[in-house]
Design a protein around this motif. Structure first.
Motif, PDB file in Angstrom:
ATOM      1  N   SER A  48     -60.803 -68.180   4.053  1.00  0.00           N
ATOM      2  CA  SER A  48     -60.172 -68.332   5.740  1.00  0.00           C
ATOM      3  C   SER A  48     -58.906 -67.123   4.995  1.00  0.00           C
ATOM      4  CB  SER A  48     -60.105 -69.487   6.156  1.00  0.00           C
ATOM      5  OG  SER A  48     -59.241 -70.331   5.727  1.00  0.00           O
ATOM      6  N   GLY A  49     -57.878 -67.327   6.314  1.00  0.00           N
ATOM      7  CA  GLY A  49     -56.400 -66.524   6.520  1.00  0.00           C
ATOM      8  C   GLY A  49     -55.789 -66.438   7.408  1.00  0.00           C
ATOM      9  N   ASN A  50     -54.880 -65.680   6.801  1.00  0.00           N
ATOM     10  CA  ASN A  50     -53.862 -65.488   8.451  1.00  0.00           C
ATOM     11  C   ASN A  50     -53.458 -64.039   8.197  1.00  0.00           C
ATOM     12  OD1 ASN A  50     -54.061 -68.095  10.219  1.00  0.00           O
ATOM     13  ND2 ASN A  50     -53.989 -68.691   7.610  1.00  0.00           N
ATOM     14  N   LEU A  51     -52.322 -63.566   9.040  1.00  0.00           N
ATOM     15  CA  LEU A  51     -52.396 -62.520   9.014  1.00  0.00           C
ATOM     16  C   LEU A  51     -51.206 -62.035   9.831  1.00  0.00           C
ATOM     17  CD1 LEU A  51     -51.413 -59.351   7.967  1.00  0.00           C
ATOM     18  CD2 LEU A  51     -52.638 -58.979   9.156  1.00  0.00           C
ATOM     19  N   SER A  52     -50.046 -62.069   9.799  1.00  0.00           N
ATOM     20  CA  SER A  52     -49.307 -62.277  10.982  1.00  0.00           C
ATOM     21  C   SER A  52     -47.453 -61.084  10.830  1.00  0.00           C
ATOM     22  CB  SER A  52     -48.019 -62.856  10.949  1.00  0.00           C
ATOM     23  OG  SER A  52     -47.052 -63.707   9.988  1.00  0.00           O
ATOM     24  N   LEU A  53     -48.041 -60.129  12.069  1.00  0.00           N
ATOM     25  CA  LEU A  53     -46.265 -59.243  12.139  1.00  0.00           C
ATOM     26  C   LEU A  53     -45.513 -59.203  12.385  1.00  0.00           C
ATOM     27  CD1 LEU A  53     -49.762 -56.807  12.138  1.00  0.00           C
ATOM     28  CD2 LEU A  53     -48.766 -56.947   9.780  1.00  0.00           C
ATOM     29  N   ASP A  54     -44.360 -59.820  12.267  1.00  0.00           N
ATOM     30  CA  ASP A  54     -43.354 -60.323  13.194  1.00  0.00           C
ATOM     31  C   ASP A  54     -42.120 -59.456  13.128  1.00  0.00           C
ATOM     32  OD1 ASP A  54     -45.620 -62.807  13.430  1.00  0.00           O
ATOM     33  OD2 ASP A  54     -44.136 -64.211  13.729  1.00  0.00           O
ATOM     34  N   LEU A  55     -41.227 -59.489  14.197  1.00  0.00           N
ATOM     35  CA  LEU A  55     -40.678 -59.280  13.953  1.00  0.00           C
ATOM     36  C   LEU A  55     -39.173 -60.224  14.422  1.00  0.00           C
ATOM     37  CD1 LEU A  55     -38.004 -56.410  14.312  1.00  0.00           C
ATOM     38  CD2 LEU A  55     -38.143 -56.445  17.437  1.00  0.00           C
ATOM     39  N   ASN A  56     -37.875 -60.505  14.028  1.00  0.00           N
ATOM     40  CA  ASN A  56     -37.267 -61.712  13.794  1.00  0.00           C
ATOM     41  C   ASN A  56     -35.445 -60.995  14.053  1.00  0.00           C
ATOM     42  OD1 ASN A  56     -38.689 -63.739  13.057  1.00  0.00           O
ATOM     43  ND2 ASN A  56     -40.087 -62.313  11.534  1.00  0.00           N
ATOM     44  N   SER A  57     -35.502 -61.696  14.896  1.00  0.00           N
ATOM     45  CA  SER A  57     -34.036 -61.391  15.380  1.00  0.00           C
ATOM     46  C   SER A  57     -33.063 -62.003  14.038  1.00  0.00           C
ATOM     47  CB  SER A  57     -33.374 -62.368  16.631  1.00  0.00           C
ATOM     48  OG  SER A  57     -33.595 -63.707  16.012  1.00  0.00           O
ATOM     49  N   HIS A  58     -32.947 -62.772  13.004  1.00  0.00           N
ATOM     50  CA  HIS A  58     -32.442 -63.503  12.248  1.00  0.00           C
ATOM     51  C   HIS A  58     -33.124 -63.805  10.652  1.00  0.00           C
ATOM     52  CE1 HIS A  58     -29.964 -64.095  15.362  1.00  0.00           C
ATOM     53  NE2 HIS A  58     -27.986 -64.236  14.358  1.00  0.00           N
ATOM     54  N   PHE A  59     -32.454 -63.641   9.729  1.00  0.00           N
ATOM     55  CA  PHE A  59     -33.629 -63.799   8.563  1.00  0.00           C
ATOM     56  C   PHE A  59     -32.320 -65.548   8.183  1.00  0.00           C
ATOM     57  CE2 PHE A  59     -35.238 -62.598   4.232  1.00  0.00           C
ATOM     58  CZ  PHE A  59     -35.138 -63.788   3.522  1.00  0.00           C
ATOM     59  N   ILE A  60     -33.735 -66.547   8.438  1.00  0.00           N
ATOM     60  CA  ILE A  60     -32.886 -67.752   7.796  1.00  0.00           C
ATOM     61  C   ILE A  60     -33.854 -68.722   6.871  1.00  0.00           C
ATOM     62  CG2 ILE A  60     -32.153 -69.724   9.418  1.00  0.00           C
ATOM     63  CD1 ILE A  60     -30.602 -67.494  10.111  1.00  0.00           C
ATOM     64  N   SER A  61     -32.675 -68.221   5.302  1.00  0.00           N
ATOM     65  CA  SER A  61     -33.035 -69.086   4.585  1.00  0.00           C
ATOM     66  C   SER A  61     -32.805 -70.716   4.171  1.00  0.00           C
ATOM     67  CB  SER A  61     -33.328 -68.737   3.729  1.00  0.00           C
ATOM     68  OG  SER A  61     -34.071 -69.093   2.357  1.00  0.00           O
ATOM     69  N   TYR A  62     -33.512 -71.838   4.087  1.00  0.00           N
ATOM     70  CA  TYR A  62     -32.906 -73.166   4.751  1.00  0.00           C
ATOM     71  C   TYR A  62     -31.619 -72.504   4.878  1.00  0.00           C
ATOM     72  CZ  TYR A  62     -37.407 -73.678   2.357  1.00  0.00           C
ATOM     73  OH  TYR A  62     -38.576 -73.664   2.076  1.00  0.00           O
ATOM     74  N   GLY A  63     -31.656 -72.163   6.358  1.00  0.00           N
ATOM     75  CA  GLY A  63     -29.819 -72.520   7.496  1.00  0.00           C
ATOM     76  C   GLY A  63     -29.424 -71.717   6.580  1.00  0.00           C
ATOM     77  N   PHE A  64     -29.188 -70.891   6.306  1.00  0.00           N
ATOM     78  CA  PHE A  64     -28.521 -69.976   5.327  1.00  0.00           C
ATOM     79  C   PHE A  64     -29.147 -68.516   6.265  1.00  0.00           C
ATOM     80  CE2 PHE A  64     -27.541 -66.454   2.255  1.00  0.00           C
ATOM     81  CZ  PHE A  64     -26.155 -66.622   2.239  1.00  0.00           C
ATOM     82  N   ASP A  65     -27.987 -68.012   6.801  1.00  0.00           N
ATOM     83  CA  ASP A  65     -28.093 -66.746   8.037  1.00  0.00           C
ATOM     84  C   ASP A  65     -28.353 -65.470   7.147  1.00  0.00           C
ATOM     85  OD1 ASP A  65     -28.127 -64.174   9.601  1.00  0.00           O
ATOM     86  OD2 ASP A  65     -25.954 -65.740  10.426  1.00  0.00           O
ATOM     87  N   VAL A  66     -29.388 -65.139   6.304  1.00  0.00           N
ATOM     88  CA  VAL A  66     -28.613 -64.251   5.493  1.00  0.00           C
ATOM     89  C   VAL A  66     -28.341 -62.513   5.450  1.00  0.00           C
ATOM     90  CG1 VAL A  66     -30.731 -62.779   3.273  1.00  0.00           C
ATOM     91  CG2 VAL A  66     -31.480 -64.883   3.788  1.00  0.00           C
ATOM     92  N   TRP A  67     -28.294 -62.441   6.463  1.00  0.00           N
ATOM     93  CA  TRP A  67     -28.366 -60.855   6.593  1.00  0.00           C
ATOM     94  C   TRP A  67     -26.404 -61.178   8.194  1.00  0.00           C
ATOM     95  CZ3 TRP A  67     -29.454 -57.150   3.647  1.00  0.00           C
ATOM     96  CH2 TRP A  67     -30.326 -56.930   2.700  1.00  0.00           C
ATOM     97  N   GLY A  68     -26.633 -62.473   8.039  1.00  0.00           N
ATOM     98  CA  GLY A  68     -25.162 -62.591   8.421  1.00  0.00           C
ATOM     99  C   GLY A  68     -25.292 -62.263  10.746  1.00  0.00           C
ATOM    100  N   GLY A  69     -26.534 -62.456  10.720  1.00  0.00           N
ATOM    101  CA  GLY A  69     -26.819 -61.777  12.538  1.00  0.00           C
ATOM    102  C   GLY A  69     -25.624 -62.881  13.383  1.00  0.00           C
ATOM    103  N   GLY A  70     -25.546 -63.535  12.463  1.00  0.00           N
ATOM    104  CA  GLY A  70     -24.406 -64.753  13.874  1.00  0.00           C
ATOM    105  C   GLY A  70     -25.004 -65.161  14.950  1.00  0.00           C
ATOM    106  N   ASP A  71     -23.986 -65.138  15.895  1.00  0.00           N
ATOM    107  CA  ASP A  71     -24.949 -65.290  17.281  1.00  0.00           C
ATOM    108  C   ASP A  71     -24.901 -64.020  18.041  1.00  0.00           C
ATOM    109  OD1 ASP A  71     -22.337 -64.134  17.710  1.00  0.00           O
ATOM    110  OD2 ASP A  71     -21.169 -65.955  17.875  1.00  0.00           O
ATOM    111  N   SER A  72     -25.153 -62.984  17.248  1.00  0.00           N
ATOM    112  CA  SER A  72     -25.425 -61.469  18.022  1.00  0.00           C
ATOM    113  C   SER A  72     -26.994 -61.441  18.558  1.00  0.00           C
ATOM    114  CB  SER A  72     -24.992 -60.268  16.825  1.00  0.00           C
ATOM    115  OG  SER A  72     -26.159 -60.563  15.981  1.00  0.00           O
ATOM    116  N   PHE A  73     -28.071 -62.650  17.987  1.00  0.00           N
ATOM    117  CA  PHE A  73     -29.212 -62.573  18.440  1.00  0.00           C
ATOM    118  C   PHE A  73     -30.203 -61.465  18.341  1.00  0.00           C
ATOM    119  CE2 PHE A  73     -31.461 -63.819  22.174  1.00  0.00           C
ATOM    120  CZ  PHE A  73     -32.091 -65.476  21.568  1.00  0.00           C
TER     121      PHE A  73
END
Length: 285
Positions: A48-73
């Motif tokens: 079995s499996g799962n496929l997802s195609l997502d658009l995300n406002s931020h890239f959060i890695s264990y609380g860290f805002d990787v691309w520095g999006g901040g509160d720009s949403f």
């Protein structure tokens, strides 16, 4: 696939892996013997499996805002396709393979084009009754190097679906250039789910506790970040099943919003508190 609640799919993939494999046993008192491995019947669905195609406002890695999006949403939004395959070898044991990509134009990429990161993982999940234990080795390939991860997760199938993940960074890879060090993060979580008509909702609550200094590099003053409580997040996610022929899988439209509150002495983010959003389509088969 960095731990991504709404803004990140890594934690979502691990949580999905926790659901693989399913039976029932006591948690309290003397542990019961592990259930015997029972071969899957020939007519059962082994893969079995799962496929997802997502658009995300931020890239959060264990609380860290990787691309520095901040509160720009959404100023540094990113596209994150992911695929996971589950192989049910017995009623209790499921092997897991998966991949997650980060695609955006926020920086130049040594991989090529807008492909910033390719993650792969492999492991398995074993069910002791309603308790499932999952181990995943992960290789996160970005910045011309590879970060190595071993996640051990436990989940219990009951009200609020409690879970805990022990996220172990074995080799910081390209993150070492920014001062990030090897270490462990413990992420406990619960999730409340409910339906309103044809729409399914989930309210996940997670927190991150860092056992080692310097996991996310340096703070704003150039000091090594502290260990301890690092972040808490709460989200509201929704999913709508698309009516379609089951021969082509079970498709859905999903999305949600997540609020993060992070500690600046543990995680150096542009904003200590911020919202993220995600929207996408998924297919289970």
């Amino acid at each position: 696939m960095k731990n991504q609640s709404t803004g990140n799919l890594r934690f979502a993939a691990i949580t999905a892996a926790l659901g693989a494999g399913l039976s029932s046993a006591a948690l309290a008192g003397t542990p019961e013997p592990a259930p015997m491995m029972t071969p899957v019947a020939a007519d059962d669905s082994v893969v079995s499996g799962n496929l997802s195609l997502d658009l995300n406002s931020h890239f959060i890695s264990y609380g860290f805002d990787v691309w520095g999006g901040g509160d720009s949403f959404g100023g540094d939004s990113t596209f994150n396709p992911a695929l996971e395959l589950n192989f049910a070898f017995t009623e209790n044991f499921t092997a897991i393979l998966g991949t997650w990509w980060d695609v955006n134009d926020n920086a130049g990429s040594p991989i090529g084009g807008d492909l910033q990161e390719v993650d792969v993982w492999a492991g398995g999940s074993y069910a002791f009754g309603d308790l499932s234990v999952t181990a995943l080795y992960q290789a996160w390939m970005y910045g011309g190097d590879t970060e190595h991860i071993l996640d051990i997760s436990l989940a219990y199938d009951c009200f609020l679906s409690p879970s805990v993940t022990f996220h172990n960074r074995l080799d910081a890879g390209a993150a070492a250039a920014g001062g990030s060090q090897d270490g462990t993060v413990i992420v406990p979580g619960i999730e409340y789910g409910f339906d309103l008509g044809p729409v399914s909702f989930a309210v996940p609550l997670n927190a991150g506790f860092f056992l080692d200094d310097g996991f996310h590099g340096f703070d704003a003053l150039g000091n090594v970040t502290d260990s301890g409580f690092g972040y808490v997040s709460i989200g509201l996610n929704a999913s709508y099943a698309i009516p379609c022929d089951e021969r082509f899988g079970a498709w859905d439209i999903h999305g949600g919003v997540t609020y993060y509150n992070t500690q600046e002495d543990v995680i150096n983010n542009p904003s200590d508190s911020f919202f993220t959003w995600n929207v996408g389509i998924g297919c289970s088969f």
